[in-house]
Design a protein around this motif. Structure first.
Motif, short mmCIF file in Angstrom:
data_model
loop_
_atom_site.label_atom_id
_atom_site.label_comp_id
_atom_site.label_asym_id
_atom_site.label_seq_id
_atom_site.Cartn_x
_atom_site.Cartn_y
_atom_site.Cartn_z
N UNK A 69 0.86 -1.18 0.00
CA UNK A 69 0.00 0.00 0.00
C UNK A 69 0.90 1.23 0.00
N UNK A 70 1.61 1.40 -1.11
CA UNK A 70 2.60 2.46 -1.22
C UNK A 70 2.02 3.66 -1.96
N UNK A 71 2.63 4.81 -1.71
CA UNK A 71 2.20 6.02 -2.39
C UNK A 71 0.89 6.57 -1.89
N UNK A 72 0.45 6.14 -0.71
CA UNK A 72 -0.82 6.60 -0.15
C UNK A 72 -0.56 7.37 1.13
N UNK A 73 -1.40 8.35 1.44
CA UNK A 73 -1.30 8.99 2.76
C UNK A 73 -1.67 7.98 3.84
N UNK A 74 -1.33 8.26 5.10
CA UNK A 74 -1.69 7.33 6.18
C UNK A 74 -3.17 6.99 6.16
N UNK A 75 -3.47 5.71 6.30
CA UNK A 75 -4.83 5.21 6.12
C UNK A 75 -5.60 5.18 7.43
N UNK A 76 -6.92 5.38 7.32
CA UNK A 76 -7.76 5.28 8.50
C UNK A 76 -7.98 3.82 8.91
N UNK A 77 -8.07 2.94 7.93
CA UNK A 77 -8.27 1.52 8.22
C UNK A 77 -7.87 0.70 7.00
N UNK A 78 -7.55 -0.56 7.26
CA UNK A 78 -7.28 -1.53 6.21
C UNK A 78 -8.14 -2.76 6.48
N UNK B 89 2.65 -6.69 8.41
CA UNK B 89 3.42 -5.59 9.00
C UNK B 89 3.39 -4.36 8.10
N UNK B 90 3.48 -4.57 6.78
CA UNK B 90 3.43 -3.44 5.86
C UNK B 90 2.08 -2.74 5.90
N UNK B 91 1.02 -3.51 5.98
CA UNK B 91 -0.32 -2.90 6.10
C UNK B 91 -0.43 -2.13 7.42
N UNK B 92 0.17 -2.65 8.48
CA UNK B 92 0.13 -1.95 9.76
C UNK B 92 0.85 -0.61 9.67
N UNK B 93 2.03 -0.63 9.04
CA UNK B 93 2.79 0.62 8.92
C UNK B 93 2.10 1.64 8.02
N UNK B 94 1.18 1.19 7.16
CA UNK B 94 0.47 2.12 6.28
C UNK B 94 -0.65 2.86 7.01
N UNK B 95 -0.97 2.43 8.23
CA UNK B 95 -2.05 3.06 8.99
C UNK B 95 -1.61 4.37 9.62
N UNK B 96 -2.56 5.27 9.77
CA UNK B 96 -2.34 6.47 10.56
C UNK B 96 -2.38 6.09 12.04
N UNK B 97 -1.83 6.94 12.93
CA UNK B 97 -1.95 6.66 14.36
C UNK B 97 -3.42 6.49 14.76
N UNK B 98 -3.73 5.40 15.41
CA UNK B 98 -5.11 5.10 15.78
C UNK B 98 -5.88 4.35 14.71
N UNK B 99 -5.26 4.12 13.54
CA UNK B 99 -5.92 3.39 12.47
C UNK B 99 -6.10 1.93 12.83
N UNK B 100 -7.07 1.26 12.20
CA UNK B 100 -7.44 -0.11 12.53
C UNK B 100 -7.21 -1.01 11.32
N UNK B 101 -6.68 -2.19 11.60
CA UNK B 101 -6.47 -3.21 10.57
C UNK B 101 -7.31 -4.43 10.93
N UNK B 102 -8.24 -4.80 10.04
CA UNK B 102 -9.06 -6.00 10.22
C UNK B 102 -8.81 -6.94 9.05
N UNK B 103 -8.31 -8.12 9.36
CA UNK B 103 -7.94 -9.09 8.33
C UNK B 103 -8.57 -10.42 8.67
N UNK B 104 -9.30 -10.97 7.72
CA UNK B 104 -9.84 -12.32 7.84
C UNK B 104 -9.20 -13.17 6.75
#
Length: 730
Positions: free
Chosen positions: A567-576, A593-608
């Motif tokens: 998820x490169x070239x994007x501003x910090x994400x609200x959620x993934x 880990x890369x998806x986690x680093x793409x999040x903004x502070x407080x952003x949420x990652x939900x993966x199934x």
């Protein structure tokens, strides 16, 4: 450190009388005399700095977290001891030589075993180092440059590699720069000290972060990520050896260059003591931060995008650049007299009248250095992110024989009864042990390099993209309705996390979105956010775009074709949000880990995702896994989930298994759905129809009636994490 051997005159005449600096049977081979300053202190200090390993400490967290602190520390101390012993044996061999002042290790080899077996063997190892070391430096420097400067950009790795090669190639054209002693004796030690300080500080901060994670989470993560892979243990041992390699293949040149060669023992002892101090400092800091370092394959100087980690990567990149310039200078000088005659003839007089070379020395230097850099660039593009394994291969093939095997072998041959019983015993043990470790290290390094190449080659990615495009419509009809319960669970978990703490503003990304079934649901649940879907397959992207247009969401929902693992070239994400995409990635833990680093502070990652085991032995999906386990072995790809995300700065909100019933009209319908409209279609394209029919026969043996209805309840894993504000701001 071994005491100096008897004087050359005494060795030649066979006298055994005591002289100053001789070694007796009962004397210890390591005393404080080897560290005591002398009149030539400044000289042996300078040479000691030259022999100091430059990047050895960087791998210690990996070694200590994998092997365990106690065993790794004992191995480190033993290897340090034998490195001192190896240096002492080389010094004894130097004293034994009758060509002191011009002696090389190849000369010692010729004295021991003749020109063919002795000299040529040493030269083979040294020339392999001249050829391979620039490539290793290129791979490592490219990685550090990417992590330092291009961590959050969309610049492709080959372009970064090309940029790094161009920088080094430009620097090496200043021929005096590559051979300047200040690079070795001043610049490298300073950069090493700064980088070590940065790593120590980072480990201390990680220790503070570890105190915020519950012990239950850490224990569960440790059980999942520190699995006993033998090849990793071998790599860790090889890296510990590399951490103490001081360049034994150039020892003779260093000894010959000193005004008082006897001071060489002071230099090697001092270099080993300082190296051991560096290693122990990093090892102790690693021990304190151990709970958050339980990530398989963890590398100490690849922490993330924060300022401190980038500073460490900057120092490492500068250090790698300096080392690359020095090795490229040596490799170019080695290549100059060995250019193929055909290549040189291109610059000759075409009429053959003038036999003089028509190329200027500077142009010839540029040609040779460009050849080495081009080869290194190709290696970097073929084996990206494999610095650990390439350096392990170089250590196994060359460094271990030059550091341990050959010095001890030459000592047994040339010194004979002039060495003590303890020295003789050590030599006879070091030779077979070093050979075994060298063979095992070669195997482990090549094994991991092969896994890296086969993990996600371009052809495989193209095959996956083509396959999913071909089955896109069939996937929508056969699997989207059956996967809907898990999609609902994932979105419900994201809404629960957002209710507990509002999501930051920005974009919600859905990597590996497929036909986009979750995109309208995300748009309805989070009307204040922009929704972005990313998928590799053109056919899937087309269906997702059609769905967005039918729902009238063209202004808020965007669908792109691209590599969902980045998820490169994007501003910090609200959620993934990702539903059943992670298990298809080449390195799921690293992607998480890369998806986690793409999040903004407080952003949420939900993966199934579908884990390695989705149902019991009687389930059809487990039956499919059993059929392919023997023909396509693979490492445990789940190792590091969610440990990699924890190390990247996330807190676990949810980690649970969810099972829902799936019904098929018949066993035959299940098989046709998996092969013709699902994940096994790429296998059909790759192996062909005959192979799939053979698998079908084996699969149907468990089901006497292929037309009987089939019901099963596969179990998916749902992981939800929140990016820590402190980790993002660090």
């Amino acid at each position: 450190m071994l005491k100096p051997a008897p004087a050359v005159e005494a060795l030649e005449t066979g006298r055994s009388g005591r002289t100053s600096g001789t070694t007796d049977e009962g004397e210890p081979f390591l005393t404080m005399e080897d560290l005591r300053p002398s009149a030539a202190t400044s000289q042996w200090l300078v040479v000691g700095i030259t022999l100091l390993p430059k990047v050895s400490w960087g791998w210690l967290p990996f070694c200590f977290t994998f092997l365990g602190f106690g065993p790794a520390l004992k191995l480190l101390l033993f290897i340090t001891l034998f490195s001192v012993f190896s240096a002492a044996m080389l010094y004894r061999l130097y004293q034994h030589s009758d060509k002191q002042g011009t002696t090389t290790l190849a000369d010692i080899g010729e004295d021991a075993f003749g020109r063919r077996l002795g000299r040529n063997t040493v030269n083979l190892f040294v020339r392999f180092i001249d050829v391979a070391l620039p490539s290793v430096m290129h791979v490592g420097g490219t990685r550090f440059l990417q992590t330092w400067l291009f961590y959050t950009t969309g610049v492709c790795l080959p372009y970064i590699s090309l940029l790094f090669g161009g920088i080094v190639l430009t620097l090496v054209q200043f021929q005096r720069l590559g051979g300047h002693q200040a690079l070795v004796r001043i610049v490298q030690p300073v950069l090493t000290a700064v980088a070590v300080a940065g790593v120590l500080l980072k480990l201390v901060l990680l220790q503070i972060e570890a105190s915020k994670v519950s012990a239950t989470e850490l224990d569960a993560d440790a059980a999942a990520t520190n699995l006993p892979y033998f090849s990793d243990a071998v790599i860790a041992v090889v890296q510990l050896i590399s951490a103490n390699y001081m360049g034994q293949h150039v020892f003779m040149e260093e000894i010959s260059g000193m005004a008082s060669p006897a001071n060489f023992q002071h230099s090697t002892a001092w270099a080993q003591v300082i190296t051991l101090m560096f290693n122990l400092l990093v090892a102790l800091a690693t021990l304190r931060a151990l709970p958050v370092l339980r990530v398989r394959g963890f590398i100490s100087f690849a922490f993330g995008p924060d300022l401190l980690s980038r500073l460490v990567n900057l120092m490492m990149w500068l250090l790698m650049t300096v080392k690359y310039v020095i090795t490229l200078h040596v490799s170019t000088k080695s290549l100059l007299p060995r250019l193929p005659h055909l290549l040189v003839s291109w610059f000759d007089d075409p009429d053959g009248v003038d036999g003089e070379l028509r190329v200027k020395p500077r142009q010839l230097w540029l040609l040779c250095s460009s050849t080495v850099v081009l080869f290194s660039f190709l290696v970097s593009c073929t084996f990206p992110h494999t610095f650990l394994y390439l350096s392990g291969l170089l250590t196994s093939v060359c460094y271990i024989p030059l550091a341990f095997t050959l010095p001890c072998l030459f000592a047994l041959k040339l010194l004979g009864n002039r060495i003590t019983a303890l020295e003789y015993t050590l030599c006879t043990w070091v030779i077979p042990v070093s050979i075994i470790i060298s063979i095992l290290g070669c195997w482990a390094s090549l094994y991991h390099l092969a896994l890296n190449v086969m993990a996600a080659p371009a052809d495989r990615l193209k095959l996956l993209a083509a396959s999913w495009s071909m089955v896109a419509e069939g996937y929508v009809s056969s699997f989207v309705p059956r996967f809907a319960p898990w999609t609902t669970d994932t979105l419900a978990q994201l809404q629960s996390a957002a209710a507990a703490a509002p999501l930051p503003p920005g974009t919600i990304a859905a990597p590996a979105c497929g036909p986009g079934q979750e995109l309208p649901l995300l748009a309805a649940a989070f009307p204040q956010h922009h929704i972005l879907g990313v998928d590799l397959a053109e056919g899937m992207v087309g269906l997702a775009q059609q769905l967005v247009q039918r729902e009238g969401l063209g202004g808020r929902v965007e669908v792109r074709q691209g590599d969902a693992s980045r998820l490169e070239g994007l501003p910090p994400l609200a959620a993934v949000v990702s539903v059943f995409g992670l298990q298809q990635m080449p390195a799921p833990a690293q992607v998480l880990a890369a998806w986690t680093r793409a999040l903004a502070p407080g952003g949420v990652l939900c993966v199934c995702y579908w884990p390695a085991v989705v149902e019991g032995e009687g389930g059809p999906w487990q039956r499919l896994s059993d059929l392919t386990a023997s023909s396509r072995p693979a490492p445990d790809w789940e190792a590091g989930i969610p440990g990699a995300a924890l190390a990247a700065g996330a807190d676990v909100l949810c980690d649970e298994r969810l099972a829902h019933e799936m019904r098929w009209p018949s066993v035959e319908a299940f098989w046709e759905g998996i092969v013709r409209r699902g994940p096994w279609h790429s296998r059909l394209l790759h192996y062909g129809e005959q192979h799939m029919q053979e698998l079908r026969g084996s699969f149907m043996q468990a089901y006497p009636d292929p037309q009987a209805p089939l019901a099963h309840a596969p179990e998916a894993r749902l992981v939800c994490l929140r990016r820590r504000a402190a980790a993002a701001a660090l």
